[in-house]
Design an enzyme around this catalytic site. Structure first.
Site, short mmCIF file in Angstrom:
data_model
loop_
_atom_site.label_atom_id
_atom_site.label_comp_id
_atom_site.label_asym_id
_atom_site.label_seq_id
_atom_site.Cartn_x
_atom_site.Cartn_y
_atom_site.Cartn_z
N ASP A 146 10.56 -58.40 -50.01
CA ASP A 146 11.90 -58.68 -49.82
C ASP A 146 11.94 -59.95 -48.71
O ASP A 146 10.87 -59.76 -47.81
CB ASP A 146 12.57 -57.43 -49.34
CG ASP A 146 14.01 -57.40 -48.96
OD1 ASP A 146 14.77 -56.69 -49.61
OD2 ASP A 146 14.45 -57.97 -47.84
N HIS A 174 13.62 -60.08 -46.11
CA HIS A 174 13.90 -59.40 -44.70
C HIS A 174 12.48 -58.55 -44.24
O HIS A 174 11.83 -58.00 -45.25
CB HIS A 174 15.05 -58.52 -44.51
CG HIS A 174 16.26 -59.34 -44.89
ND1 HIS A 174 16.93 -59.23 -46.00
CD2 HIS A 174 17.02 -59.93 -44.12
CE1 HIS A 174 17.93 -59.95 -45.85
NE2 HIS A 174 18.15 -60.54 -44.98
N ASP A 176 15.85 -61.00 -52.54
CA ASP A 176 16.73 -61.70 -51.96
C ASP A 176 15.96 -63.01 -51.27
O ASP A 176 16.71 -63.66 -50.66
CB ASP A 176 17.45 -61.09 -50.62
CG ASP A 176 16.65 -59.85 -49.89
OD1 ASP A 176 15.41 -60.00 -50.21
OD2 ASP A 176 17.02 -59.22 -49.24
N HIS A 223 14.20 -50.87 -44.07
CA HIS A 223 14.52 -51.08 -42.62
C HIS A 223 14.80 -49.65 -41.98
O HIS A 223 14.96 -49.63 -40.75
CB HIS A 223 15.83 -51.65 -42.91
CG HIS A 223 15.85 -53.07 -43.08
ND1 HIS A 223 14.75 -54.23 -42.85
CD2 HIS A 223 16.38 -53.76 -44.23
CE1 HIS A 223 15.05 -55.32 -43.47
NE2 HIS A 223 15.97 -55.16 -44.33
ZN LIG Z 1 16.37 -57.83 -47.73
#
Ligand SMILES: [Zn+2]
Length: 308
Positions: free
Chosen positions: A159, A161, A243, A122
């Site tokens: 991931d 996200h 996740d 991120h």
């Molecule tokens: Zn994540």
């Protein structure tokens, strides 16, 4: 030859406030799960600033260093914190991926896993966010391209996200293919299919909440793997977040541990076809401690099976 495992105790010195999901116990559980495995254990060095400058401006690196508190916590954004050990941890995390690339491209290891935190996908060029300080996966790609002189590197980010940071850092890098799947809608909100990069080298695969293993496998088989094979990378970097697991508290995909083993095995197969099996994988998210430990172990075991 054995799969390399890169980590450093400094990554346990990045402490977050009580109740924060990205916590020291995550890495402790991962390391415990990997303990019985026959891996080439390698101490992660501190990244050099010259490495970090491949992805972040000097002013940002200085800001991160200066934001580090002597005690207690410094809040960098809504959910990103630093403690006294955070700068060292972030430099070890970045140093791990750089060293892993050196090992895999130098023939010291067929593939490598970096058990590190803070995670990286991120972190944008000038913005720390989502528990991330430095863009580890993008750094690995840039290091392979600029230091080792590769012509084509792929990053696969599974991931749950969106890897907005990696996307930001590689947006106008025509030598890097970024393939990222993510639950949508979900924080940080980016990662739509029409975000394709300045040179059409970004493939976003949004997945609806509830997506399970069968749909995930179909999406990778029809979209991700053909793109990967067409691009012919000389190295595959994996942003390995766990996740999307059905037990994860931060998101709503329904992947099983076996799904993480499957995607890893498929990527190993493709790496074998295209680039001598060369893979560097780095830990991103995963917030249910047991699921994280189990899925990471399954991931690393697949890397080990592919190692030769
Ligand atoms: Zn994540």
């Amino acid at each position: 030859m054995k799969t390399a495992l890169l980590t450093h105790a400094d990554c346990l010195r990045h402490v977050t406030p009580d109740g924060h999901p990205e916590r020291v116990a995550r890495l402790e559980h991962v390391l415990h799960a990997l303990e019985p495995l026959d891996l080439r254990r390698t101490t992660a060095p501190l990244a050099a600033d010259d490495d970090l400058l491949r992805i972040h401006p000097e002013s940002y690196i200085r800001d991160i260093r200066e934001s580090c508190p002597i005690d207690g916590f410094a809040q960098i954004d809504g959910d990103t914190f630093m403690s006294a050990g955070s700068v060292d941890a972030a430099y070890r995390a970045a140093g791990a991926v750089v060293r892993a690339v050196d090992m895999v491209l130098g023939g010291e290891a067929p593939n490598a896993f970096c058990a590190i935190r803070p995670p990286g996908h991120h972190a944008e060029s000038e913005t720390a966010m989502g528990f991330c300080l430095f863009g580890n996966a993008a750094l690995a790609a840039k290091h392979a391209l600029d230091h080792h002189g590769l012509n084509r590197v792929a990053v696969v980010d599974f991931d749950v996200h969106h890897g907005n940071g990696t996307q930001d850092l590689l947006w106008d890098e025509r030598r890097a293919l970024l393939i990222t799947s993510q639950q949508m809608p979900l924080w940080p909100g980016s990662g739509r299919a029409d975000e394709t990069g300045a040179f059409e080298t970004v493939l976003n695969i949004p997945l609806s909440p509830g997506t399970g293993g069968a749909e995930m496998r179909a999406a990778y088989e029809t979209q991700a793997f053909p793109r990967l094979r067409a691009f012919k990378p000389e190295l595959i970097i994996i942003s390995a977040g766990f996740d999307a697991h059905q037990d994860d508290p931060l998101a709503n995909l329904n992947w099983s541990t076996g799904d993480f083993a499957w995607i890893t095995a498929e990527l190993c197969k493709i790496a074998d076809e295209l680039c001598d099996g060369r893979i560097v994988s780095t830990l991103e998210g995963g917030y249910d401690l047991n699921a994280l430990a189990e899925a990471t172990r399954a991931h690393v075991e697949e890397l080990m099976k592919a190692a030769r």
